[in-house]
Design a protein around this motif. Sequence first.
Motif, PDB file in Angstrom:
ATOM      1  N   TYR A 227     -36.043  38.248  -6.621  1.00 27.54           N
ATOM      2  CA  TYR A 227     -36.992  37.194  -6.243  1.00 27.54           C
ATOM      3  C   TYR A 227     -38.435  37.627  -6.534  1.00 27.54           C
ATOM      4  CZ  TYR A 227     -39.654  33.844  -3.548  1.00 27.54           C
ATOM      5  OH  TYR A 227     -40.565  32.888  -3.180  1.00 27.54           O
ATOM      6  N   LEU A 228     -38.752  38.889  -6.256  1.00 27.30           N
ATOM      7  CA  LEU A 228     -40.085  39.402  -6.571  1.00 27.30           C
ATOM      8  C   LEU A 228     -40.359  39.292  -8.067  1.00 27.30           C
ATOM      9  CD1 LEU A 228     -40.432  42.630  -4.400  1.00 27.30           C
ATOM     10  CD2 LEU A 228     -41.666  40.481  -4.131  1.00 27.30           C
ATOM     11  N   CYS A 229     -39.369  39.689  -8.870  1.00 26.16           N
ATOM     12  CA  CYS A 229     -39.539  39.606 -10.325  1.00 26.16           C
ATOM     13  C   CYS A 229     -39.739  38.155 -10.758  1.00 26.16           C
ATOM     14  CB  CYS A 229     -38.316  40.196 -11.032  1.00 26.16           C
ATOM     15  SG  CYS A 229     -38.073  41.958 -10.741  1.00 26.16           S
ATOM     16  N   PHE A 230     -38.957  37.248 -10.178  1.00 26.47           N
ATOM     17  CA  PHE A 230     -39.101  35.825 -10.494  1.00 26.47           C
ATOM     18  C   PHE A 230     -40.494  35.327 -10.148  1.00 26.47           C
ATOM     19  CE2 PHE A 230     -39.065  31.692  -8.255  1.00 26.47           C
ATOM     20  CZ  PHE A 230     -38.993  30.856  -9.357  1.00 26.47           C
ATOM     21  N   GLU A 231     -40.967  35.666  -8.938  1.00 24.12           N
ATOM     22  CA  GLU A 231     -42.277  35.172  -8.525  1.00 24.12           C
ATOM     23  C   GLU A 231     -43.388  35.743  -9.394  1.00 24.12           C
ATOM     24  OE1 GLU A 231     -44.796  34.480  -4.380  1.00 24.12           O
ATOM     25  OE2 GLU A 231     -42.984  35.713  -4.390  1.00 24.12           O
TER      26      GLU A 231
ATOM     27  N   GLY B 186     -37.452  38.891 -14.405  1.00 26.22           N
ATOM     28  CA  GLY B 186     -38.157  37.700 -13.943  1.00 26.22           C
ATOM     29  C   GLY B 186     -38.175  36.599 -14.980  1.00 26.22           C
ATOM     30  N   ALA B 187     -38.358  36.960 -16.261  1.00 29.12           N
ATOM     31  CA  ALA B 187     -38.395  35.954 -17.327  1.00 29.12           C
ATOM     32  C   ALA B 187     -37.046  35.245 -17.449  1.00 29.12           C
ATOM     33  CB  ALA B 187     -38.767  36.614 -18.651  1.00 29.12           C
ATOM     34  N   VAL B 188     -35.961  36.007 -17.312  1.00 34.21           N
ATOM     35  CA  VAL B 188     -34.628  35.399 -17.372  1.00 34.21           C
ATOM     36  C   VAL B 188     -34.445  34.400 -16.230  1.00 34.21           C
ATOM     37  CG1 VAL B 188     -32.155  35.861 -17.172  1.00 34.21           C
ATOM     38  CG2 VAL B 188     -33.590  37.356 -18.576  1.00 34.21           C
ATOM     39  N   VAL B 189     -34.859  34.797 -15.010  1.00 31.97           N
ATOM     40  CA  VAL B 189     -34.693  33.914 -13.850  1.00 31.97           C
ATOM     41  C   VAL B 189     -35.610  32.700 -13.972  1.00 31.97           C
ATOM     42  CG1 VAL B 189     -34.810  33.754 -11.337  1.00 31.97           C
ATOM     43  CG2 VAL B 189     -34.039  35.871 -12.405  1.00 31.97           C
ATOM     44  N   VAL B 190     -36.846  32.909 -14.452  1.00 37.11           N
ATOM     45  CA  VAL B 190     -37.766  31.784 -14.639  1.00 37.11           C
ATOM     46  C   VAL B 190     -37.185  30.785 -15.636  1.00 37.11           C
ATOM     47  CG1 VAL B 190     -40.001  31.131 -15.632  1.00 37.11           C
ATOM     48  CG2 VAL B 190     -39.873  32.984 -13.964  1.00 37.11           C
TER      49      VAL B 190
ATOM     50  N   ALA C 235     -34.024  30.310 -16.425  1.00 42.30           N
ATOM     51  CA  ALA C 235     -32.878  29.642 -15.814  1.00 42.30           C
ATOM     52  C   ALA C 235     -33.332  28.607 -14.792  1.00 42.30           C
ATOM     53  CB  ALA C 235     -31.968  30.680 -15.148  1.00 42.30           C
ATOM     54  N   HIS C 236     -34.357  28.947 -14.026  1.00 39.03           N
ATOM     55  CA  HIS C 236     -34.876  28.020 -13.013  1.00 39.03           C
ATOM     56  C   HIS C 236     -35.470  26.779 -13.662  1.00 39.03           C
ATOM     57  CE1 HIS C 236     -38.187  26.621 -10.303  1.00 39.03           C
ATOM     58  NE2 HIS C 236     -37.178  26.612  -9.454  1.00 39.03           N
ATOM     59  N   HIS C 237     -36.242  26.964 -14.721  1.00 38.42           N
ATOM     60  CA  HIS C 237     -36.853  25.819 -15.399  1.00 38.42           C
ATOM     61  C   HIS C 237     -35.790  24.924 -16.032  1.00 38.42           C
ATOM     62  CE1 HIS C 237     -41.220  27.480 -15.830  1.00 38.42           C
ATOM     63  NE2 HIS C 237     -40.733  27.586 -14.604  1.00 38.42           N
ATOM     64  N   LEU C 238     -34.746  25.528 -16.609  1.00 32.52           N
ATOM     65  CA  LEU C 238     -33.664  24.728 -17.182  1.00 32.52           C
ATOM     66  C   LEU C 238     -32.937  23.941 -16.101  1.00 32.52           C
ATOM     67  CD1 LEU C 238     -32.160  27.251 -19.776  1.00 32.52           C
ATOM     68  CD2 LEU C 238     -33.450  25.155 -20.272  1.00 32.52           C
ATOM     69  N   TRP C 239     -32.751  24.584 -14.936  1.00 28.79           N
ATOM     70  CA  TRP C 239     -32.065  23.913 -13.824  1.00 28.79           C
ATOM     71  C   TRP C 239     -32.896  22.740 -13.320  1.00 28.79           C
ATOM     72  CZ3 TRP C 239     -33.343  23.829  -8.468  1.00 28.79           C
ATOM     73  CH2 TRP C 239     -32.354  23.298  -7.631  1.00 28.79           C
TER      74      TRP C 239
END
Length: 309
Positions: free
Chosen positions: A104-108, A292-296, A298-302
């Motif tokens: 979550y820290l990496c994502f933020e 973080g870039a991977v999670v970002v 994935a989040h944007h696609l979702w």
Amino acid sequence: MPSGLAALLDDVAGIAKLAAASVDDVGAAAGRAGTKAAGLVIDDTAVTPKYVTGLKPERELPIIWRIAKGSIFNKLVILVPVAMLLSAFLPWALTPILMLGGTYLCFEGAEKVYEALFGEDHKIENAAATQNSKELEDQKVKSAVRTDMILSAEIVAISLGEITDQSLVTQAITLVAVSIAITGGVYGAVGLLVKLDDIGLHLAKDEGALAGFGRGLVKVMPTVLKVIGVVGTAAMLWVGGGIIVHGLESFGLETIPHIVHSATHVVEESAGGLIGWAAEAGLFGVVGIIVGAVVVAAHHLWVKARGGH
């Protein structure tokens, strides 16, 4: 009787030594835990001032005080008891939970980098300056305390991860001490930050030598807040990446940890310990920005798939 008194004094001395050792254990554990959570502390300090933006200056400190009380409630009443139950009954779950928090820290952190590079410029609406109702204050406090719950949970989890070798009593006392110290430090610093421009304006009205200092303080504060934000983002990526690397190592997934440790060792051998520490932090940050870039993404696609913005 004298021998009995001597035995009693020996017992008292033994208890005093045990108490002193316990205090030393708590102090050392609190130091380790607080240092590990430093990245979150910086980010918490950088995030909070936005919640008093647009309100009258005389309401800034009361609102920060309300947020601080909510923060200490989050930590002492909710998060520390949950952490102690976890430590007592589900210690194996600590590493996965820490890795989730690190992710979550990496994502933020990566989300902030993304917004800085590609996002729109989010400005505070001027209309907010004319709204000073109790409802607006309550809304800002509620939002701040909700954000604090996330950051505080990460702080407590990271702190607990540093003191698992201690007794449950020492862990509990350490978490309470870290929670109080971090809350006081963060919101004391936030209170000072949001008031420095007012202090500068007050000094600028004087005719003496401090007037120039006051004007300079007013000019420099926006830059100071931006620098704190950048440092907070970097610290989140560093801490989050470090948590993930250590978690992978504990699960026997040695490839990435081996690369980081080997590169750090090479730098330490050639340039010294301080440069080696900086290199390790930088490598943790690289891991953090990749995760973080991977999670970002994935989040944007979702969000896009759900028709959001």
